[in-house]
Scaffold this active site. Structure first.
Site, PDB file in Angstrom:
ATOM      1  N   ASP A   1     -10.370  20.044   5.459  1.00  0.00           N
ATOM      2  CA  ASP A   1     -10.064  19.987   4.017  1.00  0.00           C
ATOM      3  C   ASP A   1      -8.566  20.141   3.776  1.00  0.00           C
ATOM      4  O   ASP A   1      -7.853  20.756   4.575  1.00  0.00           O
ATOM      5  CB  ASP A   1     -10.852  21.118   3.320  1.00  0.00           C
ATOM      6  CG  ASP A   1     -10.922  20.913   1.821  1.00  0.00           C
ATOM      7  OD1 ASP A   1     -10.564  19.820   1.341  1.00  0.00           O
ATOM      8  OD2 ASP A   1     -11.337  21.850   1.125  1.00  0.00           O
TER       9      ASP A   1
ATOM     10  N   ARG B   1      -2.261  10.616  -2.110  1.00  0.00           N
ATOM     11  CA  ARG B   1      -3.295  11.368  -1.385  1.00  0.00           C
ATOM     12  C   ARG B   1      -3.586  10.774  -0.007  1.00  0.00           C
ATOM     13  O   ARG B   1      -3.814  11.503   0.968  1.00  0.00           O
ATOM     14  CB  ARG B   1      -4.596  11.377  -2.192  1.00  0.00           C
ATOM     15  CG  ARG B   1      -4.557  12.222  -3.451  1.00  0.00           C
ATOM     16  CD  ARG B   1      -5.897  12.128  -4.189  1.00  0.00           C
ATOM     17  NE  ARG B   1      -7.012  12.420  -3.303  1.00  0.00           N
ATOM     18  CZ  ARG B   1      -7.397  13.660  -2.968  1.00  0.00           C
ATOM     19  NH1 ARG B   1      -6.772  14.698  -3.479  1.00  0.00           N
ATOM     20  NH2 ARG B   1      -8.410  13.845  -2.165  1.00  0.00           N
TER      21      ARG B   1
ATOM     22  N   HIS C   1      -4.506  11.788   4.333  1.00  0.00           N
ATOM     23  CA  HIS C   1      -5.562  11.331   5.243  1.00  0.00           C
ATOM     24  C   HIS C   1      -4.944  10.707   6.509  1.00  0.00           C
ATOM     25  O   HIS C   1      -5.439  10.878   7.612  1.00  0.00           O
ATOM     26  CB  HIS C   1      -6.469  10.310   4.552  1.00  0.00           C
ATOM     27  CG  HIS C   1      -7.199  10.869   3.362  1.00  0.00           C
ATOM     28  ND1 HIS C   1      -7.799  12.107   3.378  1.00  0.00           N
ATOM     29  CD2 HIS C   1      -7.429  10.364   2.122  1.00  0.00           C
ATOM     30  CE1 HIS C   1      -8.365  12.333   2.189  1.00  0.00           C
ATOM     31  NE2 HIS C   1      -8.141  11.299   1.419  1.00  0.00           N
TER      32      HIS C   1
ATOM     33  N   THR D   1     -21.680  12.274   2.009  1.00  0.00           N
ATOM     34  CA  THR D   1     -22.465  11.406   1.114  1.00  0.00           C
ATOM     35  C   THR D   1     -21.939  11.507  -0.321  1.00  0.00           C
ATOM     36  O   THR D   1     -22.247  10.661  -1.151  1.00  0.00           O
ATOM     37  CB  THR D   1     -23.964  11.806   1.154  1.00  0.00           C
ATOM     38  OG1 THR D   1     -24.062  13.236   1.065  1.00  0.00           O
ATOM     39  CG2 THR D   1     -24.636  11.359   2.431  1.00  0.00           C
TER      40      THR D   1
ATOM     41  N   ASN E   1     -18.564  11.753  -0.961  1.00  0.00           N
ATOM     42  CA  ASN E   1     -17.186  11.230  -1.025  1.00  0.00           C
ATOM     43  C   ASN E   1     -17.097   9.827  -1.653  1.00  0.00           C
ATOM     44  O   ASN E   1     -16.011   9.383  -2.026  1.00  0.00           O
ATOM     45  CB  ASN E   1     -16.529  11.209   0.359  1.00  0.00           C
ATOM     46  CG  ASN E   1     -16.106  12.586   0.846  1.00  0.00           C
ATOM     47  OD1 ASN E   1     -16.043  12.852   2.037  1.00  0.00           O
ATOM     48  ND2 ASN E   1     -15.800  13.490  -0.076  1.00  0.00           N
TER      49      ASN E   1
ATOM     50  N   ARG F   1     -15.152   9.221  -4.976  1.00  0.00           N
ATOM     51  CA  ARG F   1     -13.684   9.165  -5.076  1.00  0.00           C
ATOM     52  C   ARG F   1     -13.227   7.774  -5.538  1.00  0.00           C
ATOM     53  O   ARG F   1     -13.987   6.811  -5.446  1.00  0.00           O
ATOM     54  CB  ARG F   1     -13.070   9.511  -3.721  1.00  0.00           C
ATOM     55  CG  ARG F   1     -13.377  10.946  -3.358  1.00  0.00           C
ATOM     56  CD  ARG F   1     -12.636  11.395  -2.138  1.00  0.00           C
ATOM     57  NE  ARG F   1     -12.932  12.805  -1.918  1.00  0.00           N
ATOM     58  CZ  ARG F   1     -12.134  13.667  -1.323  1.00  0.00           C
ATOM     59  NH1 ARG F   1     -10.983  13.266  -0.837  1.00  0.00           N
ATOM     60  NH2 ARG F   1     -12.477  14.925  -1.190  1.00  0.00           N
TER      61      ARG F   1
ATOM     62  N   ARG G   1     -13.201  25.965   8.355  1.00  0.00           N
ATOM     63  CA  ARG G   1     -12.818  25.137   7.202  1.00  0.00           C
ATOM     64  C   ARG G   1     -11.351  25.414   6.890  1.00  0.00           C
ATOM     65  O   ARG G   1     -10.952  26.581   6.780  1.00  0.00           O
ATOM     66  CB  ARG G   1     -13.686  25.421   5.977  1.00  0.00           C
ATOM     67  CG  ARG G   1     -13.289  24.525   4.797  1.00  0.00           C
ATOM     68  CD  ARG G   1     -14.255  24.568   3.646  1.00  0.00           C
ATOM     69  NE  ARG G   1     -13.877  23.556   2.665  1.00  0.00           N
ATOM     70  CZ  ARG G   1     -14.720  22.891   1.890  1.00  0.00           C
ATOM     71  NH1 ARG G   1     -16.014  23.124   1.972  1.00  0.00           N
ATOM     72  NH2 ARG G   1     -14.289  21.989   1.028  1.00  0.00           N
TER      73      ARG G   1
HETATM   74  C1  FPP Z   1     -10.769  16.400   2.797  1.00  0.00           C
HETATM   75  O1  FPP Z   1      -9.511  16.510   2.181  1.00  0.00           O
HETATM   76  C2  FPP Z   1     -10.748  15.316   3.754  1.00  0.00           C
HETATM   77  C3  FPP Z   1     -11.539  14.216   3.691  1.00  0.00           C
HETATM   78  C4  FPP Z   1     -12.526  13.969   2.638  1.00  0.00           C
HETATM   79  C5  FPP Z   1     -11.400  13.157   4.695  1.00  0.00           C
HETATM   80  C6  FPP Z   1     -11.294  13.631   6.106  1.00  0.00           C
HETATM   81  C7  FPP Z   1     -10.656  12.600   6.918  1.00  0.00           C
HETATM   82  C8  FPP Z   1      -9.686  12.819   7.830  1.00  0.00           C
HETATM   83  C9  FPP Z   1      -9.216  14.162   8.182  1.00  0.00           C
HETATM   84  C10 FPP Z   1      -9.064  11.691   8.522  1.00  0.00           C
HETATM   85  C11 FPP Z   1      -9.586  11.496   9.921  1.00  0.00           C
HETATM   86  C12 FPP Z   1     -10.779  10.658   9.969  1.00  0.00           C
HETATM   87  C13 FPP Z   1     -11.117   9.927  11.040  1.00  0.00           C
HETATM   88  C14 FPP Z   1     -12.363   9.139  10.998  1.00  0.00           C
HETATM   89  C15 FPP Z   1     -10.303   9.862  12.253  1.00  0.00           C
HETATM   90  P1  FPP Z   1      -9.403  16.281   0.614  1.00  0.00           P
HETATM   91  O2  FPP Z   1      -9.016  14.870   0.376  1.00  0.00           O
HETATM   92  O3  FPP Z   1     -10.668  16.714  -0.064  1.00  0.00           O
HETATM   93  O4  FPP Z   1      -8.227  17.256   0.266  1.00  0.00           O
HETATM   94  P2  FPP Z   1      -8.014  18.020  -1.125  1.00  0.00           P
HETATM   95  O5  FPP Z   1      -9.152  18.986  -1.282  1.00  0.00           O
HETATM   96  O6  FPP Z   1      -6.707  18.709  -0.917  1.00  0.00           O
HETATM   97  O7  FPP Z   1      -7.972  16.982  -2.196  1.00  0.00           O
END
Ligand code: FPP
Length: 254
Positions: free
Chosen positions: A28, A41, A45, A74, A76, A79, A199
């Site tokens: 996260d 954002r 990633h 499921t 996500n 977004r 986490r």
């Molecule tokens: C949560 O951060 C992260 C995700 C929903 C995506 C996870 C994906 C990766 C770490 C990339 C790697 C993936 C692969 C398949 C190699 P968030 O976007 O919810 O962060 P926030 O809470 O700060 O908005």
């Protein structure tokens, strides 16, 4: 064989004989990491993908048997379409650039989740990665993609109900082991259940990740955002895990 790892003399020591078999991570904080840098954002990633590479190698070097990563839930899909599209492309870019390293490190790729809803190219990248690493017998890198813990339990329940309806199973025969063997994690046996769940980014919730399997997992919440996570922080989480007394509902070992 686990490799020699450098240790910080100020920290409690990492006990290489008690490395958790199965580590699950809710990765996260990608968005917040990017926002703090005035970046879009998706830059979070992108950086998060590089962290996955580093942490995979670190976990494999430590002798972890299974590393389960929550890459797309499921939920996500809610977004913005542009972010979903970026996230759908990540596995393609990740596997294209990283499968040779996975093979070199003897890491096998598995997936939990309904990948039939992913774009065809993403599905293909996932299938290719599983095929290319199928003979690896070191660590399992288990991606949760379009995965939800409740969805997984519903699907297992449905399969058992079908067996009952067909007259192949009596309701009273259903037990925990049977439910376990119908979950998407069954392929990880005998290490279906994470010993340690990490986490990042300071949030302290499960967000529908491996609900059944974490019944007795130790939870470690870390303040760092996922793009800032690394092998040292992984070791720190394992040291924390090693300070805990796991009792599985029983009494502490004397
Ligand atoms: C949560 O951060 C992260 C995700 C929903 C995506 C996870 C994906 C990766 C770490 C990339 C790697 C993936 C692969 C398949 C190699 P968030 O976007 O919810 O962060 P926030 O809470 O700060 O908005």
């Amino acid at each position: 064989m686990a490799k020699e790892i450098k240790q910080d003399p100020k920290q409690p020591k990492l006990d290489m004989a008690r490395i958790p078999n199965h580590i699950a991570i809710i990765m996260d904080g990608n968005g917040r990491w990017a926002q703090a840098r005035h970046l879009p954002r998706v830059a979070g990633h992108q950086q998060g993908m590089d962290t996955v590479k580093k942490v995979t190698i670190a976990a494999s070097d430590l002798g972890v048997k299974i590393l389960s990563l929550y890459a797309f839930s499921t939920e996500n899909w809610k977004r913005p379409a542009s972010e979903v599209s970026f996230l759908m492309n990540l596995p393609i870019r990740f596997f294209n650039s990283f499968v040779p390293d996975l093979v070199k490190n003897n890491v096998k790729v598995t997936v939990m989740g309904d990948i039939s809803r992913l774009p065809k190219k993403t599905q293909q990248a996932v299938y290719d990665a599983m095929k290319d690493t199928e003979d690896c017998n070191g660590m399992i890198l288990n991606f949760a993609l379009n995965y939800g813990g409740r969805d997984e339990i519903v699907r297992a329940t449905r399969k058992l109900a079908e067996q009952v309806q067909a007259g192949d199973l009596q309701p009273k025969q259903i037990n925990e082991k049977m439910v376990d063997s119908h979950l998407m994690s069954a392929q990880l046996a005998p290490y279906t259940d994470p010993d340690l769940l990490i986490r990042t980014s300071g949030e302290e919730r499960l967000s529908n990740f491996m609900l059944w399997q974490v019944a007795y997992s130790e939870f470690v919440f870390m303040k760092e955002h996922w793009p800032d996570f690394n092998g040292e922080l992984l070791k720190k989480a394992i040291v924390e895990f090693q300070q805990r007394h796991r009792r599985f509902g029983g009494l502490k070992n004397k």
